[in-house]
Enzyme design. Structure first.
Site, mmCIF file in Angstrom:
data_model
loop_
_atom_site.group_PDB
_atom_site.id
_atom_site.type_symbol
_atom_site.label_atom_id
_atom_site.label_comp_id
_atom_site.label_asym_id
_atom_site.label_seq_id
_atom_site.Cartn_x
_atom_site.Cartn_y
_atom_site.Cartn_z
ATOM 1 N N THR A 1 -1.747 -0.802 -3.970
ATOM 2 C CA THR A 1 -2.648 0.348 -3.917
ATOM 3 C C THR A 1 -1.838 1.621 -4.097
ATOM 4 O O THR A 1 -0.669 1.692 -3.708
ATOM 5 C CB THR A 1 -3.402 0.423 -2.576
ATOM 6 N N SER B 1 0.824 -1.209 0.000
ATOM 7 C CA SER B 1 0.000 0.000 0.000
ATOM 8 C C SER B 1 0.852 1.251 0.000
ATOM 9 O O SER B 1 1.820 1.366 0.757
ATOM 10 C CB SER B 1 -0.918 0.012 1.230
ATOM 11 N N ASP B 2 0.463 2.178 -0.857
ATOM 12 C CA ASP B 2 1.032 3.514 -0.795
ATOM 13 C C ASP B 2 0.572 4.176 0.500
ATOM 14 O O ASP B 2 -0.486 3.838 1.040
ATOM 15 C CB ASP B 2 0.547 4.319 -2.006
ATOM 16 N N LYS B 3 1.372 5.118 1.030
ATOM 17 C CA LYS B 3 0.981 5.819 2.249
ATOM 18 C C LYS B 3 0.214 7.097 1.943
ATOM 19 O O LYS B 3 -0.948 7.251 2.347
ATOM 20 C CB LYS B 3 2.210 6.177 3.100
ATOM 21 N N THR B 4 0.860 8.000 1.194
ATOM 22 C CA THR B 4 0.294 9.332 0.992
ATOM 23 C C THR B 4 -0.962 9.271 0.140
ATOM 24 O O THR B 4 -0.939 8.829 -0.999
ATOM 25 C CB THR B 4 1.341 10.242 0.323
#
Length: 883
Positions: A614, A318-321
């Site tokens: 993601t 998963s991407d964070k931002t």
């Protein structure tokens, strides 16, 4: 050899039109590549590349050759329908790179022949001098010539949530990470503040964005899990069918008594009956139903196979931002110089939440308001309530102070009107602070905010509870260090009152605020739900390791500073094996570039995982393309991310992924139910023929009767099973092994048990009727009815692989409730339809005969209930790991 980067000093006169034309001819337009889409005809014929289809084509050709037109037409209709459905689905799915061109479309302001001109950005060439201002989208990679207060949002390329300060005087190499090139701007990024003049260095595919586009346009390496499993299953089943029919043909020739025409017709009939030609249509319908159900949970499917792929995922990168966080800076803590601390709740630009003091003393509100006042006045942003929502404009750090003021109940407009602003010092990276000068009642007020290091150098005293004291550098540095280690971005504030001294020195230190891009409220629960479902989650971000570790801790991902793997650390790996060792041991990755995110995805895929990725930015697109399934955020996501993804979360709610996982597993389970139904009924037909030929009996069913059986025993029911709702335990089950075949041990058990029962009992009936003196036509008539009843009862049994039929209310799947009696009525109706009964050689049967056959068919229900009870006991005892 010509390169795409000019090293000569830029000329402020810019290029001449002739120079620009020559360079345009050399480098081509400033456009990104697009993947060519196959035509409709190509897609249509590609649908025939399947072992099942090959067998059906051969069967159709032989049927035409033998003048068996009903059989031939039936097969051709099935072939054409399957090809048409597949063509439509593929044509609507293959659009991965079209949005990338939109990232650089538009106009650009350039200096050509000493004059400022506005041109189509496609016409930009290396060496052009472009002008950039706040709000502009950078049209090409460029090196700064001059810049004033310039900052750019590069989150779509780097994943860094904060705008990056730019400076023409800084130096860097083109080989440095994008986050370490402050003297360059990159195509697709957004100028958030300031103005600049820059020299174009790279255009089109040679830009950083172009390199990403190239990787997206390339052929996708991975395949959806369902596609892999179905392909393996189809080849195995096709081989099994051919062997079984060949063995039966050899047995018929060995036993004798069967004409060549009978053997050929039997072979065609069995092939069409046993081959689950309804599987492609049922598969498409099951996926389409899953797509519809997911849409109700804010999950839009772009590629049909992705409906099931998410449920098969064993790992999510998963991407964070913008995915796990809201991509909006929020002040979480306020620390005054004497250590008094306030906690701030709420997130984003909506001023929901409040400010609470951690200590018991409540008399510090005036100092807190003074600090907030400095943050509001040394500020260029705006925050308004319009159209039913809060709308902000400006730097996200400035906006965070306006939100804090609202949470404290302060009026921003009143604060700004009480003291007239006479000067503003915008934030510049070289100065590391911003400030403003105001006048009121004959006095001058100076306010400043910036990095703690800078503010400490500008302040000589600090505001404490009871008095103003000399500044304590060691105390304040300790406060700053403690907050920084928690992953916060720290901004310090100061002020002073002076009659005529407008220098930003000798200020009073007011305190500092700790900011963070906060978690989405639902993200932690969603990750926990993924973990409960046996799906591992890793966070991959371009942010600082301390920030990544702090966010990971809030998410419930086990994290320490030492366990965070950074992009530079991966670069230092001497081999793929060494990189894999680093990557697979961590679940938190920071300072990751797009190519490294692909490397991380590849590593986990090589480890045997089905990986979902993601993201919402351009920097996420290559990894989303590489993974088994790509998931884009719909609201804040870029067009590139959305067009590259297999599915889109329309509400940007990470929790919607959990709903998608559940529906993906429901779809897969329903596909298994359809396969079990189709294969078990086909297996029972082959067994029936084997037993009859071995016993020296006539063929129990004619070829046309086999085709009819395939229609009334499977034709309605397999589609109805695709509508089966969730059983309720999908998320509590462990994910399927990436190497698990769709036709596993449990499904094989169901097929063998039910197929043996149906085939053996049908053989017993046919043998008994022949031995009792009944005619072959009547024996076939009753045997066909029994097989139809078996198919209908097994369809009801197929609603669950483990649960009893009595525990599953029929009203949960009205389609199946209707399909079973419709199939029975259609068969009975055929007995009374003159032309159809002649073709099928059917005659009406008596009620007593029908009740006898129903009683025989119900034995299947009892045996399968006992089989399911054994499976449940085995699952409870957990003695069989394959279950």
């Amino acid at each position: 050899m010509a390169t795409n980067e000019h090293t000569d000093a830029p000329r402020l006169q810019g290029l001449t039109e002739s120079e620009a034309a020559a360079l345009l001819a050399e480098y081509g337009p400033n456009a990104l590549p697009a993947a060519p889409l196959p035509g409709m005809l190509h897609l249509f014929f590609r649908q025939f590349l399947s072992p099942f289809i090959y067998i059906l084509i051969i069967a159709a050709v032989v049927s035409f050759a033998l003048n068996k037109l009903p059989s031939a037409v039936f097969i051709v209709i099935v072939l054409l329908l399957n090809a048409l459905i597949g063509m439509i689905q593929e044509y609507s799915a293959q659009r991965a790179a079209s949005a990338l061109k939109n990232m650089v479309k538009g106009t650009a302001h350039v200096i050509r022949q000493g004059q400022v001109a506005t041109i189509d950005s496609l016409m930009l060439v290396p060496g052009d001098i472009i002008l950039l201002a706040s709000g502009d989208k950078v049209p090409a990679d460029a090196e700064l010539v001059s810049a004033q207060n310039l900052a750019a949002d590069e989150s779509m390329l780097t994943g860094e949530s904060l705008a990056v300060a730019k400076s023409a005087s800084a130096t860097s190499s083109a080989d440095d990470p994008l986050t370490a090139q402050p003297n360059r701007c990159f195509a697709g990024s957004i100028i958030t503040q300031g103005r600049a003049m820059a020299r174009v260095t790279h255009t089109g595919i040679r830009t950083q964005l172009g390199q990403i586009a190239h990787s997206i346009v390339a052929e996708r390496v991975s395949e959806p899990p369902l596609m892999i499993r179905v392909r393996t299953f189809t080849y195995q089943l096709a081989a099994g069918i051919l062997l079984a029919i060949a063995a039966l043909t050899a047995l018929m020739l060995f036993r004798g008594g069967y004409s060549g025409t009978d053997i050929v017709l039997m072979t065609i009939g069995l092939a069409v009956s046993v081959i689950p030609e309804g599987l492609p249509a049922a598969l498409t319908i099951a996926l389409a139903i899953g797509m519809s159900r997911m849409a109700k949970n804010n999950v839009i499917i772009r590629k049909l196979m992705a409906v099931e792929a998410l449920g098969s995922s064993t790992f999510i990168c998963s991407d964070k931002t913008g995915t796990l966080t809201v991509n909006e800076l929020t002040i979480r803590k306020v620390v005054l110089p004497d250590g008094t601390t306030f906690s701030v709740s709420g997130e984003g630009v909506a001023p929901g939440g409040d400010v609470q003091q951690d200590a018991a003393d409540r008399a510090e509100k005036s100092r807190l308001q003074q600090l907030c006042k400095a943050g509001v006045l040394a500020n260029e942003s705006h925050l308004d309530y319009a159209g039913g929502e809060w709308v902000s404009n400006g730097d996200i750090v400035d906006i965070a102070f306006l939100v804090l003021a609202k949470k404290l109940g302060m009026s921003i407009s009143q604060l700004r009107s009480e003291q007239a602003q006479i000067a503003l010092i915008p934030y510049e990276s070289e100065n590391a602070y911003s400030g403003s000068i105001h006048e009121a009642n004959g006095e001058t007020y100076l306010y400043a905010k910036g990095s703690p290091e800078k503010m400490l150098s500008m302040c000589s005293q600090m505001q404490c509870k009871d008095s103003i004291r000399p500044i304590d550098h060691a105390l304040l540095e300790a406060q700053f260090t403690a907050l920084a280690q928690q992953g916060y971005r720290i901004i310090a504030l100061g002020c002073k009152t002076s009659d005529n001294n407008h220098h930003f020195s000798e200020l009073t230190f007011l305190g500092m605020v700790a900011m963070i891009d906060p978690l989405r409220q639902e993200a932690k629960d969603a990750i926990a739900a993924c973990r409960d479902g046996g799906i591992e989650v890793a966070m991959v971000t371009g942010d600082h390791p301390a920030t990544a570790c702090a966010i990971a801790g809030e998410l419930g991902l086990t994290c320490s500073q030492d366990s965070v793997i950074t992009g530079p650390l991966i670069k230092q790996a001497n081999s793929q094996q060494e990189a894999d060792t680093l990557i697979r041991a961590s679940r938190v990755f920071a300072r990751i570039e797009p190519k490294q995110k692909v490397q991380i995805v590849d590593s986990f895929m090589r480890a045997g995982h089905f990986v979902a990725v993601t993201g919402d930015g351009v920097n996420d697109a290559p990894a989303m393309r590489q993974a088994n399934v790509g998931i884009a955020m719909g609201k804040r996501g870029t067009d590139v991310a959305r067009e590259t993804a297999d599915l889109i979360i329309t509400d940007d709610n990470f929790a919607s992924i959990v709903a998608g996982i559940k529906q993906g597993r429901v779809v897969y389970n329903n596909i298994r139910k359809v396969i079990a139904l189709l294969v078990a009924t086909g297996f029972s037909a082959i067994l029936l023929f084997f037993l009859c030929v071995t016993a020296g009996l006539p063929m129990p069913l004619l070829a046309v009767q086999l085709l009819w059986l395939n229609l009334v025993a499977n034709g309605f029911q397999d589609v109805a099973l695709a509508f089966e709702p969730a059983e309720g335990d999908e998320l509590s089950a462990r994910p399927r092994s990436p190497h698990e075949p769709i036709f596993d041990r449990r499904l094989l058990e169901h097929v063998l048990v039910n197929g043996l029962v149906m085939g053996t009992i049908a053989f017993g009936l046919f043998q008994w009727l022949i031995s009792s003196g009944q005619g072959v036509e009547h024996a076939r008539n009753l045997t066909l009815m029994l097989m139809v009843l078996f198919g209908n009862i097994y369809a009801l049994n197929s609603r669950s692989e483990t649960r009893s039929i009595v525990s599953m209310p029929l009203r949960r799947n009205l389609f199946l409730v209707l399909a079973v009696p419709i199939a029975q009525c259609v068969h009975i109706g055929a007995m009374y339809t003159p032309w159809l009964s002649n073709v099928l050689q059917l005659t009406p049967i008596t009620l007593s005969e029908w009740l006898m056959l129903l009683g025989m068919a119900l034995s299947l229900l009892l045996i399968e209930e006992g089989h399911k009870a054994l499976i449940r006991r085995r699952l409870i005892s957990n003695s069989d790991p394959t279950d």
